[in-house]
Motif scaffolding. Structure first.
Motif, PDB file in Angstrom:
ATOM      1  N   GLU A   1       0.826  -1.213   0.000  1.00 49.72           N
ATOM      2  CA  GLU A   1       0.000   0.000   0.000  1.00 49.72           C
ATOM      3  C   GLU A   1       0.859   1.262   0.000  1.00 49.72           C
ATOM      4  OE1 GLU A   1      -2.506  -0.432   3.441  1.00 49.72           O
ATOM      5  OE2 GLU A   1      -3.706  -1.997   2.507  1.00 49.72           O
ATOM      6  N   GLY A   2       2.173   1.090   0.092  1.00 49.71           N
ATOM      7  CA  GLY A   2       3.077   2.229   0.086  1.00 49.71           C
ATOM      8  C   GLY A   2       3.180   2.954   1.414  1.00 49.71           C
ATOM      9  N   LEU A   3       2.821   2.275   2.514  1.00 48.23           N
ATOM     10  CA  LEU A   3       2.838   2.918   3.821  1.00 48.23           C
ATOM     11  C   LEU A   3       4.117   2.652   4.609  1.00 48.23           C
ATOM     12  CD1 LEU A   3      -0.849   2.283   4.939  1.00 48.23           C
ATOM     13  CD2 LEU A   3       0.136   4.345   3.924  1.00 48.23           C
ATOM     14  N   ILE A   4       4.714   1.482   4.390  1.00 51.64           N
ATOM     15  CA  ILE A   4       5.937   1.146   5.117  1.00 51.64           C
ATOM     16  C   ILE A   4       6.976   0.590   4.151  1.00 51.64           C
ATOM     17  CG2 ILE A   4       4.683   0.657   7.267  1.00 51.64           C
ATOM     18  CD1 ILE A   4       5.281  -2.359   6.767  1.00 51.64           C
ATOM     19  N   GLU A   5       8.205   0.592   4.623  1.00 47.69           N
ATOM     20  CA  GLU A   5       9.304  -0.016   3.884  1.00 47.69           C
ATOM     21  C   GLU A   5       9.796  -1.198   4.709  1.00 47.69           C
ATOM     22  OE1 GLU A   5      13.256   1.693   1.801  1.00 47.69           O
ATOM     23  OE2 GLU A   5      12.958   2.282   3.885  1.00 47.69           O
ATOM     24  N   LEU A   6      10.034  -2.313   4.054  1.00 41.46           N
ATOM     25  CA  LEU A   6      10.566  -3.495   4.728  1.00 41.46           C
ATOM     26  C   LEU A   6      11.994  -3.711   4.259  1.00 41.46           C
ATOM     27  CD1 LEU A   6       7.585  -6.017   4.429  1.00 41.46           C
ATOM     28  CD2 LEU A   6       8.316  -4.773   6.450  1.00 41.46           C
ATOM     29  N   ARG A   7      12.911  -3.747   5.222  1.00 41.88           N
ATOM     30  CA  ARG A   7      14.312  -3.975   4.895  1.00 41.88           C
ATOM     31  C   ARG A   7      14.878  -5.028   5.817  1.00 41.88           C
ATOM     32  NH1 ARG A   7      17.369   1.001   2.743  1.00 41.88           N
ATOM     33  NH2 ARG A   7      16.162   1.288   0.859  1.00 41.88           N
TER      34      ARG A   7
END
Length: 120
Positions: free
Chosen positions: A63-69
């Protein structure tokens, strides 16, 4: 940020997690740049499978709300509170449309008509 799940709900647990984080972002409780709880720790505290939490986090990423790294975890992206509020409205619209028995094409048509009207 305190998250809870309702095992008796018809809403899947991953969706419940995503909805609560989305709401926290929309309300400003989770600010841009803030790290979300580690998936493993959150799964343990909620008593759910790690993959359930990751499913919710992936939904928020899509949804473009968080980044996962890898190694950094989940981080709230900049400019997301307004987007999160909009997604909450969209989900509410979809729920209401389903309860009224509208088809997907009818809902998309309503949205398209309103977008066209707003341009005029």
């Amino acid at each position: 940020m305190l998250l809870r799940v309702d095992t008796g709900s018809a809403l899947p647990l991953g969706d419940q997690i995503a909805a609560q984080v989305r709401r926290a972002i929309a309300d400003g409780e989770a600010a841009p740049g803030e790290r979300l709880p580690a998936a493993r720790a959150l799964a343990q505290s909620l008593g759910v499978n790690l993959h359930t939490v990751l499913r919710g986090y992936r939904q928020l990423r899509d949804e473009g709300l968080i980044e996962l790294r890898r190694g950094r975890g989940a981080v709230v992206l900049a400019g997301t509170p307004a987007r999160a509020r909009l997604l909450e409205h969209v989900r509410s619209l979809v729920d209401q449309a389903r309860s009224l028995g509208l088809t997907e094409d009818e809902v998309v048509g309503l949205v398209r008509d309103n977008l066209r009207e707003s341009r005029a």
